[in-house]
Scaffold this motif. Structure first.
Motif, PDB file in Angstrom:
ATOM      1  N   ASN A 346     -50.917  -9.699-105.980  1.00 28.37           N
ATOM      2  CA  ASN A 346     -50.843 -11.230-105.097  1.00 28.37           C
ATOM      3  C   ASN A 346     -49.702 -11.202-104.313  1.00 28.37           C
ATOM      4  OD1 ASN A 346     -53.406 -12.002-106.372  1.00 28.37           O
ATOM      5  ND2 ASN A 346     -52.084 -12.620-108.063  1.00 28.37           N
ATOM      6  N   TRP A 347     -49.053 -10.211-104.024  1.00 27.83           N
ATOM      7  CA  TRP A 347     -47.854 -10.144-102.975  1.00 27.83           C
ATOM      8  C   TRP A 347     -48.466 -10.366-101.567  1.00 27.83           C
ATOM      9  CZ3 TRP A 347     -48.751  -5.586-105.950  1.00 27.83           C
ATOM     10  CH2 TRP A 347     -47.988  -5.637-107.215  1.00 27.83           C
ATOM     11  N   ALA A 348     -47.757 -11.294-100.704  1.00 26.90           N
ATOM     12  CA  ALA A 348     -48.046 -11.587 -99.667  1.00 26.90           C
ATOM     13  C   ALA A 348     -48.374 -10.595 -98.603  1.00 26.90           C
ATOM     14  CB  ALA A 348     -46.698 -12.324 -98.872  1.00 26.90           C
ATOM     15  N   ARG A 349     -49.327 -10.505 -97.685  1.00 25.88           N
ATOM     16  CA  ARG A 349     -49.806  -9.623 -97.029  1.00 25.88           C
ATOM     17  C   ARG A 349     -49.376  -9.271 -95.637  1.00 25.88           C
ATOM     18  NH1 ARG A 349     -52.102 -10.430-101.858  1.00 25.88           N
ATOM     19  NH2 ARG A 349     -54.051  -9.165-102.153  1.00 25.88           N
ATOM     20  N   GLY A 350     -49.115  -8.154 -95.020  1.00 19.97           N
ATOM     21  CA  GLY A 350     -48.511  -7.592 -93.923  1.00 19.97           C
ATOM     22  C   GLY A 350     -48.865  -6.505 -93.289  1.00 19.97           C
ATOM     23  N   LEU A 354     -44.525   0.172 -86.229  1.00 16.75           N
ATOM     24  CA  LEU A 354     -43.383   1.146 -85.804  1.00 16.75           C
ATOM     25  C   LEU A 354     -43.298   1.024 -84.337  1.00 16.75           C
ATOM     26  CD1 LEU A 354     -45.106   4.369 -87.117  1.00 16.75           C
ATOM     27  CD2 LEU A 354     -43.431   2.626 -88.240  1.00 16.75           C
ATOM     28  N   GLU A 355     -41.893   1.106 -83.708  1.00 11.70           N
ATOM     29  CA  GLU A 355     -41.909   1.044 -82.189  1.00 11.70           C
ATOM     30  C   GLU A 355     -40.939   2.369 -81.703  1.00 11.70           C
ATOM     31  OE1 GLU A 355     -40.921  -2.668 -79.855  1.00 11.70           O
ATOM     32  OE2 GLU A 355     -38.937  -1.685 -80.143  1.00 11.70           O
ATOM     33  N   ILE A 356     -41.618   2.894 -81.005  1.00 16.61           N
ATOM     34  CA  ILE A 356     -41.126   4.163 -80.390  1.00 16.61           C
ATOM     35  C   ILE A 356     -40.736   3.932 -78.969  1.00 16.61           C
ATOM     36  CG2 ILE A 356     -41.432   6.641 -79.855  1.00 16.61           C
ATOM     37  CD1 ILE A 356     -43.769   6.457 -81.982  1.00 16.61           C
ATOM     38  N   ASN A 357     -39.475   4.104 -78.569  1.00 17.68           N
ATOM     39  CA  ASN A 357     -38.601   3.956 -77.374  1.00 17.68           C
ATOM     40  C   ASN A 357     -38.398   5.228 -76.849  1.00 17.68           C
ATOM     41  OD1 ASN A 357     -37.978   0.800 -76.607  1.00 17.68           O
ATOM     42  ND2 ASN A 357     -37.529   1.223 -78.890  1.00 17.68           N
ATOM     43  N   GLU A 358     -38.540   5.373 -75.542  1.00 19.92           N
ATOM     44  CA  GLU A 358     -38.578   6.812 -74.662  1.00 19.92           C
ATOM     45  C   GLU A 358     -36.855   7.183 -74.268  1.00 19.92           C
ATOM     46  OE1 GLU A 358     -40.548   9.655 -71.444  1.00 19.92           O
ATOM     47  OE2 GLU A 358     -41.130   7.424 -71.797  1.00 19.92           O
ATOM     48  N   SER A 359     -36.383   6.298 -73.646  1.00 13.92           N
ATOM     49  CA  SER A 359     -35.026   6.377 -73.158  1.00 13.92           C
ATOM     50  C   SER A 359     -34.101   5.214 -73.348  1.00 13.92           C
ATOM     51  CB  SER A 359     -35.393   6.624 -71.655  1.00 13.92           C
ATOM     52  OG  SER A 359     -34.299   7.249 -71.021  1.00 13.92           O
ATOM     53  N   PRO A 360     -33.323   5.406 -74.119  1.00 17.34           N
ATOM     54  CA  PRO A 360     -32.950   6.763 -75.003  1.00 17.34           C
ATOM     55  C   PRO A 360     -33.839   6.660 -76.217  1.00 17.34           C
ATOM     56  CG  PRO A 360     -31.392   5.347 -75.711  1.00 17.34           C
ATOM     57  CD  PRO A 360     -32.003   4.558 -74.397  1.00 17.34           C
ATOM     58  N   PHE A 361     -34.339   7.789 -76.827  1.00 20.02           N
ATOM     59  CA  PHE A 361     -35.444   7.963 -77.825  1.00 20.02           C
ATOM     60  C   PHE A 361     -34.797   7.279 -78.970  1.00 20.02           C
ATOM     61  CE2 PHE A 361     -37.581   9.847 -81.102  1.00 20.02           C
ATOM     62  CZ  PHE A 361     -39.006   9.466 -80.770  1.00 20.02           C
ATOM     63  N   SER A 362     -35.773   6.447 -79.639  1.00 19.80           N
ATOM     64  CA  SER A 362     -35.490   6.026 -81.148  1.00 19.80           C
ATOM     65  C   SER A 362     -36.847   5.432 -81.794  1.00 19.80           C
ATOM     66  CB  SER A 362     -34.535   4.739 -80.803  1.00 19.80           C
ATOM     67  OG  SER A 362     -35.480   3.746 -80.201  1.00 19.80           O
ATOM     68  N   ILE A 363     -36.815   5.526 -82.811  1.00 17.99           N
ATOM     69  CA  ILE A 363     -37.925   5.036 -83.771  1.00 17.99           C
ATOM     70  C   ILE A 363     -37.423   3.839 -84.607  1.00 17.99           C
ATOM     71  CG2 ILE A 363     -39.751   5.517 -85.235  1.00 17.99           C
ATOM     72  CD1 ILE A 363     -39.714   8.591 -84.510  1.00 17.99           C
ATOM     73  N   SER A 364     -37.939   2.670 -84.469  1.00 17.00           N
ATOM     74  CA  SER A 364     -37.540   1.581 -85.270  1.00 17.00           C
ATOM     75  C   SER A 364     -38.800   1.066 -85.960  1.00 17.00           C
ATOM     76  CB  SER A 364     -36.842   0.634 -84.597  1.00 17.00           C
ATOM     77  OG  SER A 364     -37.756   0.087 -83.482  1.00 17.00           O
ATOM     78  N   SER A 365     -38.649   0.351 -87.275  1.00 20.07           N
ATOM     79  CA  SER A 365     -39.655  -0.189 -88.024  1.00 20.07           C
ATOM     80  C   SER A 365     -39.215  -1.392 -88.562  1.00 20.07           C
ATOM     81  CB  SER A 365     -40.221   0.830 -88.992  1.00 20.07           C
ATOM     82  OG  SER A 365     -41.040   0.540 -89.729  1.00 20.07           O
ATOM     83  N   TRP A 366     -40.295  -2.303 -88.629  1.00 20.14           N
ATOM     84  CA  TRP A 366     -40.054  -3.548 -89.431  1.00 20.14           C
ATOM     85  C   TRP A 366     -41.543  -3.988 -90.068  1.00 20.14           C
ATOM     86  CZ3 TRP A 366     -40.021  -3.162 -84.209  1.00 20.14           C
ATOM     87  CH2 TRP A 366     -40.984  -3.777 -83.545  1.00 20.14           C
ATOM     88  N   ILE A 367     -41.575  -4.732 -90.910  1.00 19.77           N
ATOM     89  CA  ILE A 367     -42.528  -5.481 -91.636  1.00 19.77           C
ATOM     90  C   ILE A 367     -43.009  -6.842 -90.926  1.00 19.77           C
ATOM     91  CG2 ILE A 367     -43.612  -6.331 -93.655  1.00 19.77           C
ATOM     92  CD1 ILE A 367     -43.141  -3.350 -93.749  1.00 19.77           C
ATOM     93  N   ARG A 368     -44.272  -6.974 -90.381  1.00 18.76           N
ATOM     94  CA  ARG A 368     -44.497  -8.309 -90.047  1.00 18.76           C
ATOM     95  C   ARG A 368     -45.724  -8.744 -90.892  1.00 18.76           C
ATOM     96  NH1 ARG A 368     -43.327 -11.571 -86.097  1.00 18.76           N
ATOM     97  NH2 ARG A 368     -43.076  -9.920 -84.442  1.00 18.76           N
ATOM     98  N   MET A 369     -45.300 -10.023 -91.316  1.00 22.77           N
ATOM     99  CA  MET A 369     -46.093 -10.551 -92.255  1.00 22.77           C
ATOM    100  C   MET A 369     -47.183 -11.546 -91.801  1.00 22.77           C
ATOM    101  SD  MET A 369     -44.596  -9.454 -95.241  1.00 22.77           S
ATOM    102  CE  MET A 369     -45.400 -10.286 -96.218  1.00 22.77           C
TER     103      MET A 369
END
Length: 381
Positions: A346-350, A354-369
């Protein structure tokens, strides 16, 4: 969601020919409807991916509760996609269906693709391309509820049908059939059945994300692997591991292009990094409510991944009460977030984003509820 069942393979030449013919038809439909193995980024914008895990459409399909959960799951996906998409421009570039799209062991109809089509509808209706990978429930054999054999008897089943007069059926829908239906009927699907020699695993393939500014330069490779379950053991086979090694060395020989990996059931490596109680650094997440339900065996895929500096992260579902990311050597092992109202917990859903940026390159992530809130931001590369 863990279950244990096995496939009895018949040594019958006609069976082999049958599957060869089926794979050939899938390959032909793939060529017609999904000719590209790539997605392009938008000019000047990051590439954003939403992971939808453990939707479990069709669960308890004969009850009032089951269909209501499917409606709620559609609301979750719609909320995530619309919240990640300011104003009228769809900024979610891609969606990954991370397994257990349907709960086949609860679906009393001949064609579970009807429920699969419902599950992908929020993405398709917004014109967003997607890819899918199989989980252990997607082709699991029907499980007869014990209460059907009590005094109340088998309930009056209301089954959606393709043809008038078709009755409820419990034969199940194979991975091959589910994948063929998705590819044949959805021009936005980039899913693939994968090589014939990796059967019974289906959904083993790779996609490349291409830069808008540099159209011939891959920004990142996305690998999809079938981690089994349902009609065969929960495992990524040696053949799959060898396939990944061969393909990755062929298309990315110097490991210059980053690689992200997607499958459903966590490997045993997840047990090694799992937080014991509360989630603490270097792990990042919000729920750690159960033990990792890992694959039944380790056949070499993790040894290959940790040796490739280009592999940045692995993403799985399966455990509904876990949403953390933890480092494992030079890469990250991440859970998605339970998206569907079907399945246990019964945990909240979400959804993991992932967000990938090209310059400078990066991969970030988060949870959207589902309620629009955000938490558990982490930089993966």
């Amino acid at each position: 969601m863990p279950t244990f069942s096995y496939l009895t393979i018949l040594s019958n030449s006609s069976l082999v020919l049958l599957f060869q013919a089926f794979f050939t038809s899938i390959a032909a439909s793939s060529d017609r409807h999904t000719p590209e193995n790539h997605i392009r980024t938008r000019a000047g914008a990051p590439f954003k991916v939403a992971l939808f895990a453990d939707l479990h459409f069709g669960e308890n399909a004969w009850t009032d509760w089951g269909p209501k959960q499917d409606v709620n799951s559609i609301k979750v996906m719609s909320s995530v996609l619309d919240t990640e998409t300011p104003e009228a421009t769809y900024l979610t570039d891609f969606v990954v269906y991370l397994g257990d799209v349907v709960t086949a062991n609860n679906i009393p109809i001949a064609n579970a693709s009807l429920y699969w089509d419902q599950a992908i509808s929020p993405t398709r209706s917004r014109g967003i391309p997607w890819a899918s990978v199989f989980g252990n429930h997607d082709d699991a054999p029907f499980e007869w509820p014990m209460e059907w054999f009590a005094a109340s008897g088998i309930p009056q089943l209301v089954c959606p049908v393709l043809n008038l007069g078709e009755e409820c059926s419990f034969r199940g829908t194979s991975r091959l059939e589910l994948m063929k239906n998705e590819m044949d009927n959805n021009v936005l699907s980039l899913s693939k059945s994968g090589p014939l020699d990796l059967w019974p695993g289906i959904s083993n393939y790779v996609l490349q994300v291409l830069s808008k500014e540099k159209p011939h330069t891959p920004l990142v490779y996305l690998y999809f692997l079938d981690s089994g379950g349902g009609t065969y053991p929960e495992v990524i086979s040696t053949a799959q591991a060898d396939w990944f090694k061969r393909i990755s060395e062929e298309i990315n020989p110097d490991s210059r292009v980053p690689e992200l990996i997607f499958w459903h059931i966590p490997s045993k490596a997840y047990k090694k990094v799992a937080p014991r109680f509360r989630i603490h650094k270097p792990c990042v997440g919000s729920i750690n409510k159960e033990k990792v339900a890992a694959q039944e065996a380790e056949m070499g895929i993790m040894k290959i991944l940790v040796k490739r500096p280009s592999v940045k992260a692995v993403f799985v579902g399966h455990n509904h009460g876990l949403d953390w990311c933890c480092p494992y050597g030079q890469l990250w092992l991440c859970f998605a977030r339970h998206t569907g109202y079907g399945g246990y917990g019964n945990w909240a859903r979400g959804s993991r984003i992932l967000e990938i940026n090209e310059s400078p390159f990066s991969i970030s992530s988060w949870i959207r509820m589902e309620d629009g809130s955000v938490h558990s931001e982490v930089i993966l590369s």
